[in-house]
Design a protein around this motif. Sequence first.
Motif, mmCIF file in Angstrom:
data_model
loop_
_atom_site.group_PDB
_atom_site.id
_atom_site.type_symbol
_atom_site.label_atom_id
_atom_site.label_comp_id
_atom_site.label_asym_id
_atom_site.label_seq_id
_atom_site.Cartn_x
_atom_site.Cartn_y
_atom_site.Cartn_z
ATOM 1 N N THR A 1 13.482 17.643 12.485
ATOM 2 C CA THR A 1 12.050 17.503 12.739
ATOM 3 C C THR A 1 11.472 16.402 11.852
ATOM 4 O O THR A 1 11.809 16.310 10.670
ATOM 5 N N ILE A 2 10.622 15.564 12.463
ATOM 6 C CA ILE A 2 9.911 14.536 11.716
ATOM 7 C C ILE A 2 8.447 14.955 11.600
ATOM 8 O O ILE A 2 7.798 15.239 12.607
ATOM 9 N N PHE A 3 7.934 14.999 10.386
ATOM 10 C CA PHE A 3 6.523 15.283 10.150
ATOM 11 C C PHE A 3 5.807 13.963 9.910
ATOM 12 O O PHE A 3 6.211 13.170 9.055
ATOM 13 N N HIS A 4 4.737 13.736 10.701
ATOM 14 C CA HIS A 4 4.058 12.447 10.585
ATOM 15 C C HIS A 4 2.551 12.633 10.664
ATOM 16 O O HIS A 4 2.049 13.532 11.356
ATOM 17 N N GLN A 5 1.851 11.728 9.978
ATOM 18 C CA GLN A 5 0.400 11.849 9.870
ATOM 19 C C GLN A 5 -0.297 11.362 11.133
ATOM 20 O O GLN A 5 0.101 10.375 11.748
ATOM 21 N N ASN A 6 -1.340 12.065 11.497
ATOM 22 C CA ASN A 6 -2.147 11.718 12.669
ATOM 23 C C ASN A 6 -2.748 10.323 12.523
ATOM 24 O O ASN A 6 -3.257 9.951 11.467
ATOM 25 N N GLY A 7 -2.688 9.527 13.630
ATOM 26 C CA GLY A 7 -3.279 8.199 13.650
ATOM 27 C C GLY A 7 -2.393 7.091 13.132
ATOM 28 O O GLY A 7 -2.823 5.942 13.046
ATOM 29 N N THR A 8 -1.135 7.385 12.799
ATOM 30 C CA THR A 8 -0.215 6.367 12.295
ATOM 31 C C THR A 8 0.952 6.186 13.258
ATOM 32 O O THR A 8 1.170 6.989 14.159
ATOM 33 N N ASP A 9 1.696 5.100 13.071
ATOM 34 C CA ASP A 9 2.863 4.814 13.915
ATOM 35 C C ASP A 9 4.090 5.532 13.355
ATOM 36 O O ASP A 9 4.261 5.617 12.132
ATOM 37 N N VAL A 10 4.940 6.023 14.245
ATOM 38 C CA VAL A 10 6.123 6.751 13.805
ATOM 39 C C VAL A 10 7.360 6.161 14.470
ATOM 40 O O VAL A 10 7.339 5.781 15.646
ATOM 41 N N LEU A 11 8.432 6.060 13.692
ATOM 42 C CA LEU A 11 9.720 5.589 14.200
ATOM 43 C C LEU A 11 10.553 6.788 14.622
ATOM 44 O O LEU A 11 10.816 7.693 13.828
ATOM 45 N N SER B 1 0.245 4.983 16.976
ATOM 46 C CA SER B 1 -0.967 5.776 16.754
ATOM 47 C C SER B 1 -0.835 7.195 17.326
ATOM 48 O O SER B 1 -1.531 7.568 18.274
ATOM 49 N N VAL B 2 0.047 7.971 16.739
ATOM 50 C CA VAL B 2 0.298 9.315 17.256
ATOM 51 C C VAL B 2 -0.902 10.224 16.997
ATOM 52 O O VAL B 2 -1.657 10.041 16.030
ATOM 53 N N ASP B 3 -1.090 11.207 17.880
ATOM 54 C CA ASP B 3 -2.085 12.249 17.652
ATOM 55 C C ASP B 3 -1.425 13.601 17.860
ATOM 56 O O ASP B 3 -0.231 13.693 18.147
ATOM 57 N N PHE B 4 -2.193 14.655 17.747
ATOM 58 C CA PHE B 4 -1.620 16.001 17.772
ATOM 59 C C PHE B 4 -0.953 16.333 19.103
ATOM 60 O O PHE B 4 -0.024 17.136 19.157
ATOM 61 N N SER B 5 -1.420 15.700 20.175
ATOM 62 C CA SER B 5 -0.820 15.972 21.485
ATOM 63 C C SER B 5 0.578 15.374 21.609
ATOM 64 O O SER B 5 1.310 15.701 22.549
ATOM 65 N N ASP B 6 0.959 14.512 20.667
ATOM 66 C CA ASP B 6 2.293 13.909 20.701
ATOM 67 C C ASP B 6 3.350 14.805 20.052
ATOM 68 O O ASP B 6 4.538 14.465 20.069
ATOM 69 N N SER B 7 2.936 15.915 19.483
ATOM 70 C CA SER B 7 3.913 16.834 18.887
ATOM 71 C C SER B 7 4.775 17.447 19.984
ATOM 72 O O SER B 7 4.269 17.863 21.039
ATOM 73 N N GLY B 8 6.067 17.483 19.754
ATOM 74 C CA GLY B 8 6.990 18.047 20.745
ATOM 75 C C GLY B 8 8.397 17.528 20.541
ATOM 76 O O GLY B 8 8.728 16.979 19.485
#
Length: 220
Positions: free
Chosen positions: A34-44, A112-119
């Motif tokens: 699992t990757i934990f990432h902050q809302n509003g930032t880009d994730v690899l 720019s991930v948001d909470f709906s991108d969790s999955g």
Amino acid sequence: MARGGGRLRAALLGLLVSCWAALALDVSVGKATTIFHQNGTDVLLPCTFTACIGFENAEFTWWFNATKLYSGMVRSKNVRPVCKLCNPRVQLPEVPLHKDSREYNLSIVLLSVDFSDSGKYTCAVKNPKEKGAEHNATIALAVVVELEKVDKTLTKIIAAVVGGVIGLLVLGLLLKKLVLFGLKKRKEKNNECLVSSSGNDHTENGLPASKADQKAAPKA
């Protein structure tokens, strides 16, 4: 017996082919589940695949849960992927291509991930050289308000305690050496005193001095 031997050889050959095919291509998304990432930032989102038998025009697809997020094709290991199903929120990172390596990078950057991108995100690869067999690996993304800051207070306390213990041990060893050195010097001094005292007794109060006095006495 001949038919039985032929069936056994065919079964073993099929087993070897299956094992070889399973090991021919491997897809990996890293060790983290699992990757934990902050809302509003880009994730690899990491993904690499290796093909022991090589590949040509390999197709890859990124899935978000059950929805196709991005797809493309890798013509060979010496060129970058070509987008087939593009997504404005997905970018391919600029990664170096190693011509001598069997590993190929299919990671993507989700903007720019948001909470709906969790999955769950699945990276799937098909290699035509394996007759279209598909291999995949899945990683989970958890978008959070803020990444938890690691409290280093306990670590600092442990480090201070360990450092103090080591310091005490070193000080104890130094004190032990000083005490042993002092005792050694004291013993040497006592030995010198004993030798000196023994010499004085023999020359002044002992028998040799008495004999000397007897010889020096004048005759009547």
